[in-house]
Scaffold this motif. Structure first.
Motif, PDB file in Angstrom:
ATOM      1  N   ASP A 195       0.852  -1.167  -0.148  1.00 22.98           N
ATOM      2  CA  ASP A 195       0.082  -0.010  -0.114  1.00 22.98           C
ATOM      3  C   ASP A 195       0.743   1.375  -0.024  1.00 22.98           C
ATOM      4  OD1 ASP A 195      -2.246  -1.343   0.021  1.00 22.98           O
ATOM      5  OD2 ASP A 195      -3.063  -0.886   2.096  1.00 22.98           O
ATOM      6  N   LEU A 196       1.828   1.260   0.794  1.00 25.99           N
ATOM      7  CA  LEU A 196       2.839   2.429   1.115  1.00 25.99           C
ATOM      8  C   LEU A 196       3.502   2.752  -0.049  1.00 25.99           C
ATOM      9  CD1 LEU A 196       4.086   2.356   4.633  1.00 25.99           C
ATOM     10  CD2 LEU A 196       2.271   3.726   3.988  1.00 25.99           C
ATOM     11  N   MET A 219       1.373   4.314  -2.751  1.00 24.81           N
ATOM     12  CA  MET A 219       1.086   5.637  -2.490  1.00 24.81           C
ATOM     13  C   MET A 219       1.980   6.336  -3.057  1.00 24.81           C
ATOM     14  SD  MET A 219      -0.696   5.043   1.053  1.00 24.81           S
ATOM     15  CE  MET A 219      -0.752   6.707   1.796  1.00 24.81           C
ATOM     16  N   ILE A 224      -0.858  14.906  -2.960  1.00 23.87           N
ATOM     17  CA  ILE A 224      -1.477  14.255  -1.704  1.00 23.87           C
ATOM     18  C   ILE A 224      -2.725  13.407  -2.003  1.00 23.87           C
ATOM     19  CG2 ILE A 224      -2.504  14.875   0.639  1.00 23.87           C
ATOM     20  CD1 ILE A 224      -0.275  17.222   0.785  1.00 23.87           C
ATOM     21  N   MET A 225      -3.664  14.043  -2.984  1.00 24.80           N
ATOM     22  CA  MET A 225      -4.764  13.564  -3.368  1.00 24.80           C
ATOM     23  C   MET A 225      -4.393  12.192  -4.089  1.00 24.80           C
ATOM     24  SD  MET A 225      -7.526  15.146  -2.682  1.00 24.80           S
ATOM     25  CE  MET A 225      -8.536  16.509  -3.061  1.00 24.80           C
ATOM     26  N   GLU A 232      -1.940  10.311  -3.323  1.00 29.17           N
ATOM     27  CA  GLU A 232      -1.612   9.151  -2.452  1.00 29.17           C
ATOM     28  C   GLU A 232      -2.969   8.922  -1.675  1.00 29.17           C
ATOM     29  OE1 GLU A 232       2.087   9.928   0.263  1.00 29.17           O
ATOM     30  OE2 GLU A 232       1.571  12.048  -0.342  1.00 29.17           O
ATOM     31  N   VAL A 233      -3.978   9.824  -1.455  1.00 23.00           N
ATOM     32  CA  VAL A 233      -5.093   9.200  -0.711  1.00 23.00           C
ATOM     33  C   VAL A 233      -5.907   8.361  -1.740  1.00 23.00           C
ATOM     34  CG1 VAL A 233      -7.282  10.162   0.046  1.00 23.00           C
ATOM     35  CG2 VAL A 233      -5.237  11.459   0.517  1.00 23.00           C
ATOM     36  N   ASP A 234      -5.956   8.727  -3.000  1.00 29.82           N
ATOM     37  CA  ASP A 234      -6.519   7.775  -4.000  1.00 29.82           C
ATOM     38  C   ASP A 234      -5.731   6.365  -3.827  1.00 29.82           C
ATOM     39  OD1 ASP A 234      -8.635   9.625  -4.361  1.00 29.82           O
ATOM     40  OD2 ASP A 234      -7.725  10.087  -6.121  1.00 29.82           O
ATOM     41  N   LEU A 281      -4.254   4.655  -1.740  1.00 33.86           N
ATOM     42  CA  LEU A 281      -4.442   4.039  -0.547  1.00 33.86           C
ATOM     43  C   LEU A 281      -5.648   3.229  -1.060  1.00 33.86           C
ATOM     44  CD1 LEU A 281      -4.197   3.190   2.211  1.00 33.86           C
ATOM     45  CD2 LEU A 281      -5.358   5.287   3.003  1.00 33.86           C
ATOM     46  N   CYS A 282      -6.606   3.519  -1.541  1.00 36.75           N
ATOM     47  CA  CYS A 282      -7.865   2.822  -1.497  1.00 36.75           C
ATOM     48  C   CYS A 282      -8.209   2.228  -2.807  1.00 36.75           C
ATOM     49  CB  CYS A 282      -9.097   3.937  -1.254  1.00 36.75           C
ATOM     50  SG  CYS A 282      -8.915   4.445   0.536  1.00 36.75           S
TER      51      CYS A 282
END
Lengths: 660, 148
Positions: A117-118, A121, A651-652, A654-656, A658-659
């Motif tokens: 996951d990391l 990201m 950052i967006m 990265e957020v996306d 993650l999921c």
């Protein structure tokens, strides 16, 4: 088409023991944009860094992701490796699969999933990076040292010897700090004043050092290389330019009963005073709170007797502004206020229960008793002396959890001095442990024991007065027995705490303190002299309890650090700062008020719209002042601001990621 | 929407996103690692320079993406590396709590903590506590975009 290379580090077995690095690398190869991925035993080693270079050449990579330890440690290393491979160092992202994965998890499956996951990201983030260039800022070649004790003097002298001007600010009327108060230094039994006062004199006489005593730093603006410092020179009421330091005023001042803090309260001084005969500068000041002229407009004797007319009752505080490139903090320590905490030792109501620093003044030839150990209550020579260690140290309930480091040694020194100076003396030391880590320290302690000092392992539970004796009750834990001593004098080895006001000055300069109020170093092992604020360095006991050799060493170390900053004409700055999109900025000015560094101002731009030239205001960033916190970005109403390296888009992503 | 089997319910693990400021909380997380303090593996950290950098839209996007909980961690009030950033974070957090309350989302899904670089244990304890809190709240169904 972007081509990302992913490098997964095993860190020996630090990561690989818990995370399946090979699987992480394989999974990473499937992420969008990834052209190459591999795992390696040590990415930070030379072969590891070469691997990046080779992979860039072979696979035509244009962006790098490294999954390894914390970016707080090796980000600069891998940025450099990226640059060496011919890629802009900011087309790089790092993710932490050691501190944040392998070291805190044991479940291999879940840890590996988290690592994947990391990495996903980080890949998503790096796809949105753009090349950034460093800019440079000029450096003011002058240092500020705050605190004029042994640490501050050492730092100031070393920086000055390096050829850079130094401003030394000291709160007290004299430099020197605590060291001139001491009688002897352990383990060599050197006369403390004899080695300290020459240092004070050379600090004073050094052509590169400007000393402001009786002064405090009131304000610090700016950043590394370009600090603006405001110093408040408190009113001295004596014109030091005219005063010759003859001392006549001190002999004539009628108010002679003011406790002298230099004597640790064991002696008195006058209202116009020098702290001690070798004070630097060797000229008196008036203590306004205790002066009859300044409080009641009576007396005025000092002005009458002064042969040069140096007394200035209308003296005012003065504000001095200087520019400096680096700051060394050397604010030192105070003693733990034991009287507030130790009811069983009498809350300070027994005059013959004193601190180690007061004992120093008693044995000091220049002290109030001319070096004769006489007890404060009746001036008799004590025969039975009890020393109690760890008063406030290593005691979470009453004082501090930490060890104050110097007390074992100075208590051994005091005990030795007591045996040496008083015939038929009986000296008892109550201790928890004896800690003598230092060159020649253990030998000194053994010598003290051979001198006949009686060491009792245990705590003292109560002290009370009976006639002219102090009854000391404690426990000998080695014998498992209660112990009672009828003592004439009790000396407490009180803990070292940060000096009064050290928290405020840390706030003014802009760095953080630890849980005990000592100054927080950037890394406990590898960056002990630096703060997290670039250009601000630490020396001496302000960073943690320390003895004189360690303090002097740290003073020199901090000076070397500060000199390194000052050795350059200019320095490169991180390009990770805010930027404005003029086309979108509405010029509302919200960011101007939010910026803690006053780095944003509104500027007027002209543009052509609808066939006309119009002028309007937009935000503009001062790249020298912006520190890249991003507060303005999150506050911008129109989305005109963005933070390079941490853009909204990155950052967006990265957020996306993650999921997914 | 199909009812998930009890097996699937048990298999659900909360997915939590943490925004950690570089200077305090991220360092706190590093220290927890250095001390080998075990933590539940549910939290993914995004490093930001300052908690004041955390734009509300990041948090909303995370919930829309299906994250079950968000933690914003910064320096202690008064200790911000950038002097005031965490005050903005705190203000935004309080507003968020009220909005969540208003629209019927449990405000506990968004948490805000102050963790210094010296507080590794506190970081680990926070991760455990937040994970348990979010586990108790169950999966985020209301805010997530329905992709399927």
């Amino acid at each position: 088409m972007k081509r990302v290379g992913v490098f997964v580090c095993h860190c020996g077995s630090n990561i690989a023991a818990v995370v399946d690095c090979e699987r992480v690398a394989k999974e990473a190869a499937k992420f969008p944009g990834v052209a190459f991925s591999i795992d390696n035993k040590y990415m930070c080693s030379d072969p590891g860094q070469d691997l990046i270079k080779k992979a860039v050449e072979e696979h035509h990579l244009d962006r790098i992701v490294v999954a390894s330890c914390t970016p707080r440690m090796h980000e600069p290393v891998f940025r450099r490796a990226t640059e060496n491979a011919g890629i802009n160092p900011y087309l790089f992202a790092m993710t932490n699969i050691r501190e944040h994965v392998s070291w805190i998890h044991t479940d291999r499956e879940k840890a590996t999933e988290k690592a994947i996951d990391l990495v996903r990201m980080a890949v998503a983030k790096v796809l949105h990076t753009v090349p950034l260039e460093k800019s440079s800022i000029p450096i003011t070649k002058r240092a500020l040292v705050i605190g004029g004790g042994i640490a501050g003097m050492q730092a100031a002298l070393d920086i000055a010897d390096n050829g850079n001007p130094v401003v030394l600010v000291e709160r007290e009327p004299t430099i020197g700090g605590k060291m001139p108060m001491l009688d002897k230094t352990f383990p060599s039994l050197d006369c403390s004043a004899c080695i300290c006062t020459p240092k004070m004199a050379s600090t004073d006489q050094h052509p590169n050092i400007t000393i402001y005593t009786h002064s405090e730093v009131e304000r610090v603006d700016g950043y590394i290389g370009n600090f603006q410092v405001t110093i408040r020179q408190k009113a001295k009421y004596v014109d030091h330019k005219i005063c010759t330091g003859c001392g006549l005023c001190e002999t004539k001042c009628p108010n002679k009963k003011i406790p002298n803090s230099f004597e640790a309260g064991m002696g008195n001084r006058t209202a116009i005073y020098k702290a001690f005969p070798q004070a630097v500068p060797n000229k008196p000041i008036i203590d306004a709170a205790n002066c009859r002229k300044l409080t009641k407009d009576k007396c005025g004797v000092c002005a009458k007797v002064c042969p040069t007319g140096a007394i200035k009752y209308d003296d005012q505080d003065e504000l001095i502004t200087i520019d400096v490139g680096a700051i060394v903090m050397a604010t030192g320590y105070d003693l733990f206020p034991w009287k507030e905490a130790y009811g069983e030792y009498g809350y300070g109501k027994y005059p013959d229960v004193i601190t180690g620093l007061q004992f120093e003044r008693l044995v000091n030839a220049s002290g109030p008793t001319s070096g004769h150990i006489l007890r404060p209550s009746d001036g008799k020579e004590p025969k039975t002396i009890v020393f109690i260690k760890c008063v406030g140290s290593r005691d979470d309930v009453k004082g501090k959890a930490y060890c104050s480091r110097t007390c074992c040694m100075y208590t051994a020194k005091h005990a030795h001095q007591a045996v040496d100076k008083i015939e038929d003396s009986h000296v008892i030391v109550f201790y928890m442990d004896v800690r003598t880590a230092g060159k020649g320290y253990e030998e000194f302690y053994q010598r003290t024991v051979e001198d006949g000092v009686h060491y009792v392992r245990g705590r003292v539970s109560k002290i009370y007065q009976l006639g002219d004796k102090l009854i000391v009750r404690g426990e000998d834990t080695l014998l498992g027995e209660a112990v009672q001593v009828n003592a004439d004098l009790v000396v407490l080895a009180t803990a070292m705490v940060p000096s009064a006001g050290s928290g405020e000055i840390a706030h003014i300069v802009g760095f953080s303190t630890d849980k005990d109020g000592f100054y927080q170093e950037a890394h406990p092992k590898l960056r002990p002299l630096e703060t997290f604020t670039a250009g601000v360095f630490l020396a001496g006991a302000c960073q943690g309890p320390k003895d004189i050799p360690d303090t002097a060493a740290q003073g020199s170390g901090a000076a070397a650090k500060a000199s390194a900053v000052l050795s350059n004409r200019s320095m490169e700055t991180d390009p990770l700062i805010s930027q404005v999109n003029d086309a979108v900025c509405a010029g509302c000015g919200v960011c101007v008020g939010i910026c803690p560094y006053r780095a944003i101002e509104l500027k007027e731009i002209t543009q052509r719209a609808g066939g006309k030239t119009i002028a309007r205001r937009v935000a503009s960033i001062n790249s020298g002042l912006c520190q890249g916190c991003g507060a303005c970005v999150a506050a911008c109403r129109s989305g005109a601001l963005d933070l390079k390296g941490f853009t909204n888009q990155q950052i967006m992503a990265e957020v996306d990621a993650l999921c997914l | 929407m199909s009812v998930k089997s009890s097996d699937a319910q048990e298999a659900w693990e909360p997915k939590i996103l943490a925004f950690c400021c570089n200077w305090c909380s991220y360092a706190g997380a590093d220290l927890a690692g250095l001390n080998r303090t075990q933590q539940p593996p549910n939290v993914r950290i995004i490093r930001v320079p300052c908690s004041g950098r955390v734009d509300p839209q990041f948090i909303m996007r995370a919930f829309q993406d299906g994250v079950d909980g968000v933690l914003v961690a910064g320096c202690h009030p008064g200790d911000c590396h950038y002097s005031t950033g965490n005050f903005f974070a705190r203000r935004r957090f309080l507003l968020f709590q009220r909005i969540f309350d208003y629209i019927g989302i449990d405000p506990g899904r968004l948490q805000n903590r102050w963790i210094s670089g010296a507080e590794g244990d506190k970081f680990a304890a926070t991760v455990s506590k937040v994970t348990e809190d979010i586990r108790a709240l169950g999966p985020n169904r209301k805010l997530r975009d329905e992709h399927e």
